[in-house]
Scaffold this motif. Structure first.
Motif, PDB file in Angstrom:
ATOM      1  N   GLY A 254      53.382  21.762 -27.030  1.00  0.00           N
ATOM      2  CA  GLY A 254      52.602  21.921 -28.261  1.00  0.00           C
ATOM      3  C   GLY A 254      51.275  22.413 -28.082  1.00  0.00           C
ATOM      4  O   GLY A 254      50.298  21.853 -29.005  1.00  0.00           O
ATOM      5  N   GLY A 255      51.142  23.259 -27.290  1.00  0.00           N
ATOM      6  CA  GLY A 255      49.883  23.991 -27.022  1.00  0.00           C
ATOM      7  C   GLY A 255      48.741  22.835 -26.156  1.00  0.00           C
ATOM      8  O   GLY A 255      47.536  23.702 -25.911  1.00  0.00           O
ATOM      9  N   THR A 256      49.385  21.949 -25.441  1.00  0.00           N
ATOM     10  CA  THR A 256      48.332  21.028 -24.699  1.00  0.00           C
ATOM     11  C   THR A 256      48.942  21.449 -23.304  1.00  0.00           C
ATOM     12  O   THR A 256      50.040  21.661 -23.087  1.00  0.00           O
ATOM     13  CB  THR A 256      48.353  19.678 -24.918  1.00  0.00           C
ATOM     14  OG1 THR A 256      49.619  19.262 -24.723  1.00  0.00           O
ATOM     15  CG2 THR A 256      47.673  19.505 -26.307  1.00  0.00           C
ATOM     16  N   THR A 257      48.154  21.491 -22.267  1.00  0.00           N
ATOM     17  CA  THR A 257      48.470  21.646 -20.934  1.00  0.00           C
ATOM     18  C   THR A 257      48.670  20.075 -20.129  1.00  0.00           C
ATOM     19  O   THR A 257      47.417  19.499 -20.368  1.00  0.00           O
ATOM     20  CB  THR A 257      47.443  22.531 -20.124  1.00  0.00           C
ATOM     21  OG1 THR A 257      47.515  23.963 -20.773  1.00  0.00           O
ATOM     22  CG2 THR A 257      47.926  22.787 -18.637  1.00  0.00           C
TER      23      THR A 257
END
Ligand SMILES: NC(=O)C1=CN([C@@H]2O[C@H](COP(=O)(O)OP(=O)(O)OC[C@H]3O[C@@H](n4cnc5c(N)ncnc54)[C@H](OP(=O)(O)O)[C@@H]3O)[C@@H](O)[C@H]2O)C=CC1
Ligand SMILES: N[C@@H](CCCC(=O)C(=O)O)C(=O)O
Length: 319
Positions: A254-257
């Motif tokens: 969801g866009g986080t690493t």
């Protein structure tokens, strides 16, 4: 209930399994089976040629043989007579080993847990768990610096080698790249140096060096150093067996690493590998007791079967 265990093969790993079993609350060591007549141990020693007559007195047999040649040549015969646990570590050939052990064990009502230890073993479990968490992930495995028992055994199987040890040395910049999520271009072959220290007669050096650097699965594709040294230098400088390493996995959600790292720092590779192997011995006994047969990889063994405690205790303590 006491699990009656035995060891076949008494090298670094066999000695560590022997010591480990002494500290298990639910296991006893019936004996050690070896190709050699005399071993420096208080445990009863039996010729491996007689092993089949102990079928009814051993619940779990720990295969502490070398992976380079012993396991491929001998393991299925042991699996036909006993439930076994091995630490076979030639990664490319593990699927074929699994299949052969499955047939030998299943045909004879036994369980064979294959390729335990830490790599393969705990690292394999971590690779599967971590990569399952991400839809797409970058995963890198690093070993060392330390003594690979598997590679050292492979060196000692070369004709003319009197003593040998192999250190696996990872590139620190490659580990940092993987930690930063930039491990896509890092390969196992490129990220490790394999440093060999060998005792052999001088007339044999060129042939032995050539056999090492051309050995498939173990050395081909790696940067390899081969150093020939005297017995005295070997005895002085190469007695320790430390090892360790990292499995580093990262991915986006969801866009986080997000990153997962599993690390081991081992003062003694054989003591740790033996501890894992013995825990899987408990699982082998329980799987067979539950009526299961055939080969199992570490991925297929429920973790609670490794512990001496009951599932109820583990639910309270660890979950
Ligand atoms: N999965 C994992 O994480 C790991 C796996 N391993 C595996 O464990 C395997 C065994 O390693 P290790 O115990 O260090 O290997 P060793 O070379 O010490 O022993 C291998 C076999 O060689 C024989 N042997 C040992 N010492 C002598 C001697 N002095 N003279 C003649 N024969 C001897 C023994 O059989 P016998 O008693 O019949 O003579 C023994 O079973 C490795 O090949 C590796 O694949 C190791 C570490 C980690
Ligand atoms: N199977 C290894 C343990 C993992 C380390 C490794 O594979 C290596 O150093 O190359 C060993 O035999 O020591």
């Amino acid at each position: 209930m006491t699990i009656r265990t035995a060891i076949v093969g008494y090298g670094n790993l066999g000695r560590s399994v022997e010591e480990n079993i002494r500290n298990q609350p639910d296991m006893e060591l019936v004996g050690i089976f070896s190709r050699r007549a005399e071993l420096d141990t208080d445990t009863p020693v039996y010729p491996v040629a007689d092993i089949d007559s102990y079928r009814d007195s051993v619940d779990v047999l720990f295969l502490c043989l070398g992976s380079a040649t012993d396991i491929p040549e001998q393991a299925t015969a042991f699996a036909a007579s006993f439930s076994t646990v091995d630490t076979y570590d030639n990664h490319k050939k593990i699927p074929a080993h699994y299949e052969a052990m499955d047939e030998a064990a299943a045909d004879n009502g036994n369980v064979a847990i294959v390729s335990t230890g830490w790599d393969p073993g705990l690292f394999s479990l971590n690779r599967t768990i971590a990569s399952s968490i991400f839809p797409t992930s970058q995963q890198n495995t690093f070993w060392g610096k330390g003594v690979s028992q598997g590679h050292s055994d492979a060196l000692r199987r070369i004709d003319g080698v009197k003593k040998a040890v192999q250190y696996t040395i990872p590139r620190e910049d490659a580990i940092e790249a993987a930690r930063g999520g930039h491990g896509a271009d890092v390969t196992g072959h490129g990220a490790h140096l394999r440093q060999c220290w060998v005792v052999a007669d001088e007339s044999e050096h060129d042939r032995i060096r050539e056999e090492i650097v051309t050995m498939p699965d173990y050395f081909v594709g790696y940067e390899v150093e081969v150093h020939f040294i005297s017995q005295e230098d070997f005895a002085r400088d190469h007695q320790g067996l430390p090892h360790g390493g990292h499995v580093i996995t990262s991915g986006t959600l969801g866009g986080t690493t997000n990153a997962v790292e599993f690390s081991l720092a081992l003062e003694s590779n054989p003591d740790f590998t033996a501890a894992v192997q013995v825990a899987y011995g408990r699982a082998a006994y329980r799987l067979k007791d539950a009526g299961l047969t055939g080969a199992f990889s570490v991925l297929e063994v429920p973790p609670y079967l490794l512990a001496p405690e009951s599932l109820e205790e583990l639910l309270t303590r660890d979950v």
